[in-house]
Design a protein around this motif. Structure first.
Motif, PDB file in Angstrom:
ATOM      1  N   UNK A  32       0.822  -1.208   0.000  1.00  0.00           N
ATOM      2  CA  UNK A  32       0.000   0.000   0.000  1.00  0.00           C
ATOM      3  C   UNK A  32       0.857   1.260   0.000  1.00  0.00           C
ATOM      4  N   UNK A 107      -5.337  13.140  11.143  1.00  0.00           N
ATOM      5  CA  UNK A 107      -4.056  13.453  11.765  1.00  0.00           C
ATOM      6  C   UNK A 107      -3.259  14.408  10.875  1.00  0.00           C
TER       7      UNK A 107
ATOM      8  N   UNK B  72       4.377   3.575   6.817  1.00  0.00           N
ATOM      9  CA  UNK B  72       2.946   3.363   6.964  1.00  0.00           C
ATOM     10  C   UNK B  72       2.241   4.657   6.559  1.00  0.00           C
ATOM     11  N   UNK B  73       1.311   4.575   5.622  1.00  0.00           N
ATOM     12  CA  UNK B  73       0.583   5.795   5.240  1.00  0.00           C
ATOM     13  C   UNK B  73      -0.156   6.367   6.454  1.00  0.00           C
ATOM     14  N   UNK B  74      -0.173   7.680   6.584  1.00  0.00           N
ATOM     15  CA  UNK B  74      -0.790   8.294   7.759  1.00  0.00           C
ATOM     16  C   UNK B  74      -2.246   7.863   7.894  1.00  0.00           C
ATOM     17  N   UNK B  76      -3.557   5.099   7.462  1.00  0.00           N
ATOM     18  CA  UNK B  76      -3.701   3.799   8.127  1.00  0.00           C
ATOM     19  C   UNK B  76      -3.798   3.986   9.637  1.00  0.00           C
ATOM     20  N   UNK B  78      -4.954   6.667  11.045  1.00  0.00           N
ATOM     21  CA  UNK B  78      -6.203   7.389  11.338  1.00  0.00           C
ATOM     22  C   UNK B  78      -7.357   6.416  11.492  1.00  0.00           C
ATOM     23  N   UNK B 128      -0.121  -1.982   8.578  1.00  0.00           N
ATOM     24  CA  UNK B 128       0.285  -2.298   7.206  1.00  0.00           C
ATOM     25  C   UNK B 128       0.230  -3.810   6.960  1.00  0.00           C
ATOM     26  N   UNK B 131      -3.459  -4.778   6.534  1.00  0.00           N
ATOM     27  CA  UNK B 131      -3.976  -4.454   5.203  1.00  0.00           C
ATOM     28  C   UNK B 131      -3.539  -5.508   4.189  1.00  0.00           C
TER      29      UNK B 131
END
Ligand SMILES: [Zn+2]
Ligand SMILES: [Zn+2]
Lengths: 500, 500
Positions: A32, A107, B72-74, B76, B78, B128, B131
């Motif tokens: 991702x 965030x 890790x995308x922010x 995720x 949230x 992550x 997912x």
């Protein structure tokens, strides 16, 4: 024509074939996070086997593992302009150390937690390790320092491809410090040899050891050496590099020592590395239109046993037979290690199951049905056999190590033959242009050259690069000659190719 | 009083003693990046031995290694509010993907290369990995998924201490998915057992296995279990955790599967981890005022041979003797592994050299001088012996494995004795307050409790935490009792302590 397990085939669409092999062999998948991959268990097990063997060799050659920070202060990259040019541009920059609610249910990086100095996620660790070495080295007695690090690094790549070019990748980076240029040069070449022996001996991937031309050198290095392999599409893959850094980094990082005469002098450093890119090289060296083929020395499993039964009665006969076969096989040794054997008892159709293991490239496949049990035999195939053969069980167990050894050799021979067939000696610019003309298969061209702008311009136009100047003459060993690009005198040939 | 190799001593200043042991044993040092350490070869070799043994156990218990992205995308973080509360606050936030010249001879994050969505350097990988698992799991046939990852993680810590609390640290994180709650619970407990066996068996560090109280649970977990050890300053160290995550993460991450009846349902997940913190625990369990003591099972070297000679003639006699001694010792086995033996031929004074190895905690030290050569003997000492003894060479070689086994046991016994001496059953709040009063040595208090605000407030005031509710009764096994904090009925005792 027989249907292939991988579609498209290599000849239909090589880049897409590659992606499909990675997928079908369960090696990795896109994550991702843009440009970052998830390395799946079968792919990671390959990497672990690569690691284990290399790590053993690094230790045998006197190196210790250590671990240095993931982050590099931005000022470290500012210190050395040439290095910045080469590496620091596309990288992951950490600017904040806290998240806070953004007032909209989400965030945001907290403005109050902005770092005074941004941190860079290491693209390579010369600068931070060099700063550490500067503290470790005082006297000639502290030398040599022979360190290796296994780590993840990040280079923000725009176009990524699993294993071959990803934003985050796994690698090892060796970093050493020496009292003399000679020792550092010797180290550089020694580790190149370790890489070459590993590539050929374990990966079954023939490589050319050579020195990079000036334009292809690691930024800041006095000399860069590499091992270059040829993939099945006749493009070259740089599979490992070893850099003699001269005193360049030592001067930038103040790595100084007091010699036996009591004088302070700058040390000589090296660095060398290979990465998960090796897995890409392994795939493109050996995989075929039915999927991956694992070189036995690195295979996560040497053999898989596939029990075949139609009912509980057959199952009761077949499974214990498979278990005891596994135990017997596991006592056999190949290449100094016990055989790694799995039984696949999953509730899947036999054909589907078999093809999964073909695509994953397990070296030996053993099918066992009720008739095999009755006749104390197995139906066995190596990944390179068209079909399996019925064979007495005891004989198969005894022969398994030999079969693995043969497969390992077959893979090397086949890859070497493909490379040799695609290697040519070229002595005129016209032939060079024709060899790399669009629509031609290309390959490895051994040609005389002068390292300079004329060569670089012509190569750029043809989308070709000088891969290296081979250390050992391989093709066209005819002494000095005439540079194709300038007509000037040339002492050595370089190998030119399109490259990954 | 005998001078100690480490100053200050434990009794003089425990925290400073710890830092000095880390330094004197060459385990690690602070880096140029705030809160991040450099793990030096001796320290890293300890970690490698920890890794190797745990990795073997993880594989024996059916787990495969894999690798997931560093970032890790922010968004995720949230997704799951509770998780954000617990982990996402202090972290390294990547906001840009390029550096550019700042026009003043330096660099800056390029404004044109600001990421649309910030990336977080993983503080842990539940989101992550979850997912990813959501893509992997479709059917009950895909379960269980049993994955482990060896990785670096980053948590922005304000006050750091080498190995115990660093911004970046190395760890493993197990992540598993199961079809039923029972299976997931069983996995959670199984891995806790693996940790406990490792801590006691390999680290020689006695631990208490228990369940965390609600306030100490991993954010989002249904139950958190830990192993708790007691350090020599009588503070507890949480040395490993195993979380039963229920369906909380599966729901947040849509990890669903079709069961045998064809119905879709959420899966049950677990996670479990240990980190380089274990090295801190090892130090504080065993080191003394002369430095580190390595438990033999994890020692980077089991024995060091120190040749002693005054001139070339002596050298010519002593060195070959040491070499052949090393070769003989290296054929001996301890704990299923060949003995790891080094010879230290560095050009250093004998006393200095000897004390370096004492401080590094090598289990067996062997000095060899000309007289030992003449009499076919060695002068040997284990790290716990006051002085060495002269012993016949052949006898020493034969006995070395036994000496290592004894040292391993001595370390465990000593640590257990210290823990047991500092463990008390407490039945009144007054006794509890007195036990943890300032100036008192403290320790482990077994007390009845009700999990709630009264207990938490009192503990906070005393700077104490409930470490866990032991799974196996250890002390004060007197059934139900009365909560110290509320007077209510309590079924079980918890262990309370100050903690790292
Ligand atoms: Zn760099
Ligand atoms: Zn998390």
């Amino acid at each position: 024509m027989a249907k292939t397990a991988i579609s498209p085939t290599r000849s239909e669409n090589y880049p897409e074939w590659y992606q499909q092999v990675v997928k079908a062999a369960d090696l990795a998948e896109n994550s991702d996070v843009r440009g970052c991959m998830v390395i799946k268990p079968w792919g990671y097990a390959l990497w672990e086997n690569i690691q284990r063997r290399l790590d053993t060799r690094f230790k045998e050659t006197g190196h210790d593992n250590a671990y240095f920070p993931l982050f590099i202060p931005m000022s470290f990259l500012e210190k050395e302009a040439e290095h910045v040019e080469g590496f620091a541009k596309e990288c992951a920059v950490v600017t904040h150390h806290r998240l806070e609610p953004n007032g909209k249910g989400g965030l945001q990086p907290a403005p109050s937690a902005k770092l005074e100095e941004p941190l860079i996620v290491r693209p390579t660790s010369e600068t931070i390790i060099g700063a550490t070495f500067a503290r470790w080295v005082q006297s000639y007695r502290d030398l040599p320092i022979l360190i290796n690090q296994w780590a993840n690094v990040v280079r923000w790549e725009l176009r990524t491809r699993m294993f071959l070019r990803t934003a985050e990748f796994l690698w090892q980076e060796g970093h050493t410090v020496h009292a003399t240029a000679e020792e550092a040069q010797e180290e550089t070449r020694k580790m190149l040899d370790v890489y070459a022996e590993f590539a050929e001996g374990a990966m079954a991937m023939p490589v050319i050891k050579g020195e990079k031309t000036a334009g292809e050198r690691f930024p800041g290095a006095a000399a860069t050496y590499s091992i270059e392999a040829m993939m099945q599409d006749r493009k070259a893959l740089q599979a490992g590099t070893s850099h003699f850094l001269g005193q360049n980094f030592a001067k930038a990082q103040e790595i100084k020592f007091q010699n036996q005469a009591g004088e302070f002098q700058y040390a000589w450093t090296t660095s060398w590395g290979v990465s998960t890119r090796l897995v890409g090289g392994l795939i493109m060296s050996h995989a075929d239109d039915d999927g991956l083929i694992c070189p036995p020395k690195l295979a996560p499993a040497h053999a898989v046993i596939l029990p075949i039964f139609k009912n509980d009665e057959e199952r009761a006969a077949v499974l214990p037979y498979c278990e005891s076969l596994k135990n017997e096989l596991s006592t056999q040794e190949y290449d100094g290690e016990k055989l790694r054997v799995r039984i696949d008892t999953r509730d899947l159709r036999g054909g589907e199951k078999k093809w999964q293991w073909v695509k994953r490239g397990v070296p030996l496949r053993v099918e066992v049905g009720p008739r095999d049990v009755a006749s104390a035999s197995v139906f066995a195939a190596s990944r390179l056999m068209e079909k399996g053969v019925g064979v007495e069980r005891a004989k198969f167990v005894a022969d398994a190590p030999k079969m693995l050894g043969e497969l390992q050799q077959q893979l090397f021979d086949r890859a070497k033959r493909a490379r040799d067939e695609a290697s040519v000696v070229i002595d005129t610019l016209a032939d060079f242009e024709a060899f790399f003309a669009e629509g031609q298969p290309g390959g490895l061209a051994y040609a005389h050259f002068t390292d300079g702008p004329e060569m670089e311009a012509k190569c750029k136009a043809l989308k070709v690069t000088p891969r290296c100047v081979p250390l050992e003459p391989l093709l066209g060993d005819d002494g000095a000659g005439e540079c194709l690009f300038t007509g000037g005198r040339s002492e050595r040939r370089a190998v030119f190719a399109r490259a990954y």
